[in-house]
Design a protein around this motif. Structure first.
Motif, PDB file in Angstrom:
ATOM      1  N   THR A  34       0.817  -1.222   0.000  1.00 37.47           N
ATOM      2  CA  THR A  34       0.000   0.000   0.000  1.00 37.47           C
ATOM      3  C   THR A  34       0.852   1.274   0.000  1.00 37.47           C
ATOM      4  O   THR A  34       0.379   2.325  -0.413  1.00 37.47           O
ATOM      5  CB  THR A  34      -0.997   0.028   1.184  1.00 37.47           C
ATOM      6  OG1 THR A  34      -0.263   0.007   2.418  1.00 37.47           O
ATOM      7  CG2 THR A  34      -1.953  -1.137   1.130  1.00 37.47           C
ATOM      8  N   TYR A  38       0.464   5.226  -2.088  1.00 38.93           N
ATOM      9  CA  TYR A  38       0.721   6.610  -1.655  1.00 38.93           C
ATOM     10  C   TYR A  38       1.823   7.230  -2.505  1.00 38.93           C
ATOM     11  O   TYR A  38       1.788   8.412  -2.847  1.00 38.93           O
ATOM     12  CB  TYR A  38       1.087   6.650  -0.156  1.00 38.93           C
ATOM     13  CG  TYR A  38      -0.126   6.382   0.708  1.00 38.93           C
ATOM     14  CD1 TYR A  38      -0.939   7.423   1.126  1.00 38.93           C
ATOM     15  CD2 TYR A  38      -0.496   5.075   1.050  1.00 38.93           C
ATOM     16  CE1 TYR A  38      -2.076   7.176   1.881  1.00 38.93           C
ATOM     17  CE2 TYR A  38      -1.632   4.819   1.801  1.00 38.93           C
ATOM     18  CZ  TYR A  38      -2.419   5.878   2.208  1.00 38.93           C
ATOM     19  OH  TYR A  38      -3.555   5.634   2.925  1.00 38.93           O
ATOM     20  N   ARG A  39       2.800   6.412  -2.849  1.00 38.55           N
ATOM     21  CA  ARG A  39       3.902   6.905  -3.679  1.00 38.55           C
ATOM     22  C   ARG A  39       3.417   7.254  -5.093  1.00 38.55           C
ATOM     23  O   ARG A  39       3.813   8.276  -5.669  1.00 38.55           O
ATOM     24  CB  ARG A  39       5.004   5.843  -3.767  1.00 38.55           C
ATOM     25  CG  ARG A  39       5.780   5.686  -2.470  1.00 38.55           C
ATOM     26  CD  ARG A  39       6.718   4.486  -2.512  1.00 38.55           C
ATOM     27  NE  ARG A  39       7.473   4.366  -1.293  1.00 38.55           N
ATOM     28  CZ  ARG A  39       8.618   4.998  -1.037  1.00 38.55           C
ATOM     29  NH1 ARG A  39       9.170   5.745  -1.978  1.00 38.55           N
ATOM     30  NH2 ARG A  39       9.234   4.850   0.109  1.00 38.55           N
ATOM     31  N   ALA A 102      -0.181  10.951   2.629  1.00 36.53           N
ATOM     32  CA  ALA A 102      -0.433  10.091   3.795  1.00 36.53           C
ATOM     33  C   ALA A 102      -1.187  10.827   4.902  1.00 36.53           C
ATOM     34  O   ALA A 102      -1.920  10.218   5.672  1.00 36.53           O
ATOM     35  CB  ALA A 102       0.902   9.553   4.325  1.00 36.53           C
ATOM     36  N   ARG A 108      -6.615   9.220   2.159  1.00 34.26           N
ATOM     37  CA  ARG A 108      -6.507   7.920   2.844  1.00 34.26           C
ATOM     38  C   ARG A 108      -7.791   7.114   2.655  1.00 34.26           C
ATOM     39  O   ARG A 108      -7.753   5.913   2.373  1.00 34.26           O
ATOM     40  CB  ARG A 108      -6.217   8.099   4.342  1.00 34.26           C
ATOM     41  CG  ARG A 108      -4.924   8.776   4.676  1.00 34.26           C
ATOM     42  CD  ARG A 108      -4.502   8.505   6.114  1.00 34.26           C
ATOM     43  NE  ARG A 108      -4.080   7.127   6.270  1.00 34.26           N
ATOM     44  CZ  ARG A 108      -2.840   6.682   6.024  1.00 34.26           C
ATOM     45  NH1 ARG A 108      -1.898   7.511   5.678  1.00 34.26           N
ATOM     46  NH2 ARG A 108      -2.545   5.401   6.155  1.00 34.26           N
ATOM     47  N   ARG A 130       0.817   0.918   6.853  1.00 35.66           N
ATOM     48  CA  ARG A 130       0.876   1.530   8.180  1.00 35.66           C
ATOM     49  C   ARG A 130      -0.435   1.330   8.945  1.00 35.66           C
ATOM     50  O   ARG A 130      -0.449   1.362  10.166  1.00 35.66           O
ATOM     51  CB  ARG A 130       1.127   3.047   8.081  1.00 35.66           C
ATOM     52  CG  ARG A 130       2.352   3.456   7.270  1.00 35.66           C
ATOM     53  CD  ARG A 130       3.639   3.047   7.971  1.00 35.66           C
ATOM     54  NE  ARG A 130       4.814   3.675   7.365  1.00 35.66           N
ATOM     55  CZ  ARG A 130       5.379   3.284   6.237  1.00 35.66           C
ATOM     56  NH1 ARG A 130       4.898   2.261   5.575  1.00 35.66           N
ATOM     57  NH2 ARG A 130       6.458   3.905   5.782  1.00 35.66           N
ATOM     58  N   ASP A 131      -1.545   1.190   8.198  1.00 31.72           N
ATOM     59  CA  ASP A 131      -2.880   1.193   8.813  1.00 31.72           C
ATOM     60  C   ASP A 131      -3.697  -0.018   8.373  1.00 31.72           C
ATOM     61  O   ASP A 131      -4.916   0.018   8.392  1.00 31.72           O
ATOM     62  CB  ASP A 131      -3.633   2.462   8.373  1.00 31.72           C
ATOM     63  CG  ASP A 131      -3.780   2.511   6.850  1.00 31.72           C
ATOM     64  OD1 ASP A 131      -3.078   1.753   6.147  1.00 31.72           O
ATOM     65  OD2 ASP A 131      -4.612   3.290   6.359  1.00 31.72           O
ATOM     66  N   ARG A 180      10.452  10.255   9.353  1.00 33.13           N
ATOM     67  CA  ARG A 180       9.292   9.565   8.767  1.00 33.13           C
ATOM     68  C   ARG A 180       8.490   8.863   9.858  1.00 33.13           C
ATOM     69  O   ARG A 180       7.267   8.839   9.821  1.00 33.13           O
ATOM     70  CB  ARG A 180       9.739   8.575   7.685  1.00 33.13           C
ATOM     71  CG  ARG A 180      10.239   9.284   6.446  1.00 33.13           C
ATOM     72  CD  ARG A 180      10.675   8.312   5.394  1.00 33.13           C
ATOM     73  NE  ARG A 180       9.556   7.566   4.840  1.00 33.13           N
ATOM     74  CZ  ARG A 180       9.683   6.426   4.168  1.00 33.13           C
ATOM     75  NH1 ARG A 180      10.861   5.899   3.991  1.00 33.13           N
ATOM     76  NH2 ARG A 180       8.636   5.823   3.682  1.00 33.13           N
ATOM     77  N   ARG A 187       0.159  11.644  12.616  1.00 32.48           N
ATOM     78  CA  ARG A 187      -0.997  12.128  11.855  1.00 32.48           C
ATOM     79  C   ARG A 187      -2.291  11.674  12.545  1.00 32.48           C
ATOM     80  O   ARG A 187      -2.298  10.639  13.223  1.00 32.48           O
ATOM     81  CB  ARG A 187      -0.935  11.676  10.393  1.00 32.48           C
ATOM     82  CG  ARG A 187      -1.079  10.226  10.195  1.00 32.48           C
ATOM     83  CD  ARG A 187      -1.170   9.819   8.724  1.00 32.48           C
ATOM     84  NE  ARG A 187      -0.868   8.416   8.621  1.00 32.48           N
ATOM     85  CZ  ARG A 187       0.279   7.910   8.192  1.00 32.48           C
ATOM     86  NH1 ARG A 187       1.234   8.688   7.774  1.00 32.48           N
ATOM     87  NH2 ARG A 187       0.462   6.599   8.191  1.00 32.48           N
TER      88      ARG A 187
HETATM   89  O1   DC Z   1       6.089   1.908   3.016  1.00 35.40           O
HETATM   90  P1   DC Z   1       6.543   3.059   2.100  1.00 35.40           P
HETATM   91  O2   DC Z   1       7.814   3.717   2.520  1.00 35.40           O
HETATM   92  O3   DC Z   1       6.575   2.674   0.662  1.00 35.40           O
HETATM   93  O4   DC Z   1       5.377   4.164   2.267  1.00 35.40           O
HETATM   94  C1   DC Z   1       5.373   5.365   1.504  1.00 35.40           C
HETATM   95  C2   DC Z   1       4.599   6.452   2.238  1.00 35.40           C
HETATM   96  O5   DC Z   1       3.219   6.136   2.369  1.00 35.40           O
HETATM   97  C3   DC Z   1       5.074   6.745   3.667  1.00 35.40           C
HETATM   98  O6   DC Z   1       5.077   8.164   3.816  1.00 35.40           O
HETATM   99  C4   DC Z   1       4.025   6.149   4.563  1.00 35.40           C
HETATM  100  C5   DC Z   1       2.795   6.164   3.725  1.00 35.40           C
HETATM  101  N1   DC Z   1       1.882   5.038   3.928  1.00 35.40           N
HETATM  102  C6   DC Z   1       0.756   5.257   4.682  1.00 35.40           C
HETATM  103  O7   DC Z   1       0.562   6.357   5.203  1.00 35.40           O
HETATM  104  N2   DC Z   1      -0.143   4.254   4.851  1.00 35.40           N
HETATM  105  C7   DC Z   1       0.060   3.040   4.295  1.00 35.40           C
HETATM  106  N3   DC Z   1      -0.851   2.083   4.457  1.00 35.40           N
HETATM  107  C8   DC Z   1       1.223   2.802   3.536  1.00 35.40           C
HETATM  108  C9   DC Z   1       2.128   3.832   3.381  1.00 35.40           C
END
Ligand code: DC
Length: 227
Positions: A34, A38-39, A102, A108, A130-131, A180, A187
């Motif tokens: 995921t 976001y990327r 993010a 989101r 993350r979530d 990060r 948030r």
């Molecule tokens: O895991 P990553 O480094 O590829 O994540 C990229 C960005 O997206 C990082 O700023 C965190 C965010 N992210 C998020 O907020 N929620 C998620 N489920 C996955 C990533």
């Protein structure tokens, strides 16, 4: 909804992408990265010249772009408007700017909706971010939270960069990782935290294969308990 949903959340460079991909392979499950979503939104917004802190502009970019994510041959391939951007979304500028998408609650919400749609079409899925265990799949079958000491995460990131021919200072990498972590944890919507029912695994002292084996053992145990 898929028959088996496994979530893996954790901070940057905790090894969760690699572990999630290998776990999915071992369980013959689909894999969803995921962070790549976001990327991809961030890259599309940068290319469109959007103001990164303007949520309406980010949503406009999502509405007017076509995103494709596929996990084949062990890696996540990402296309925006039919053009492959798998490498471009990993660049330092996208990494730094991803915090805006993010932190935007409606972005989101939209991405969580896309994640659930993706899962609905799969038999088994391992999804990482993350979530995933706290918001996107709060009723997942098994939830993991991978973590590791920031110094160790910085060392791993440095080794990855070195393998790609880039030499970077360890302190600077660690500072960026800690920044990060702060932005992910602070948030208001979908902050990084372990779900109450997550299995927390500290990977500081473990190799990738050891982590995968540990997770597989937990999956076996949970699945045999179910049956
Ligand atoms: O895991 P990553 O480094 O590829 O994540 C990229 C960005 O997206 C990082 O700023 C965190 C965010 N992210 C998020 O907020 N929620 C998620 N489920 C996955 C990533």
């Amino acid at each position: 909804m898929a028959n088996l949903v496994i979530t893996i959340d954790g901070p940057a460079a905790s090894g969760k992408s690699t572990v999630a991909r290998l776990l999915a392979e071992r369980l013959d499950a689909s894999f969803l990265d995921t962070g790549a979503m976001y990327r991809a939104v961030t890259l599309a917004a940068m290319r469109a010249g959007a103001h990164m802190s303007d949520e309406d502009e980010l949503l406009g970019v999502i509405e007017s772009s076509e995103f494709e994510f596929s996990a084949e041959a062990g890696k996540t391939t990402v296309c925006v408007n039919g053009v492959e951007v798998t490498e471009q979304i990993r660049g330092p500028e996208v990494t730094a700017n991803a915090r805006y998408a993010a932190a935007a609650p409606r972005v989101r919400e939209k991405l969580v909706e896309m994640q659930r749609q993706f899962a609905a079409g799969e038999e088994r899925i391992v999804t990482e971010g993350r979530d995933q265990g706290t918001v996107a799949f709060a009723d997942a079958d098994i939830k993991f939270y991978l973590t590791a000491d920031p110094r160790e995460r910085a060392r791993r990131r440095q080794a990855e960069l070195r393998a790609a021919g880039e030499e970077r200072n360890l302190e600077q990498i660690q500072t960026a990782i800690e920044d990060r972590d702060n932005s992910d944890q602070s948030r208001t919507t979908g902050p990084l935290r372990p779900a109450d029912d997550a299995i927390v695994v500290d990977t500081t002292e473990l190799g990738i294969e050891e982590v995968v084996e540990k997770l597989l053992a937990c999956v076996d145990e949970k699945c045999s308990g179910k049956g």
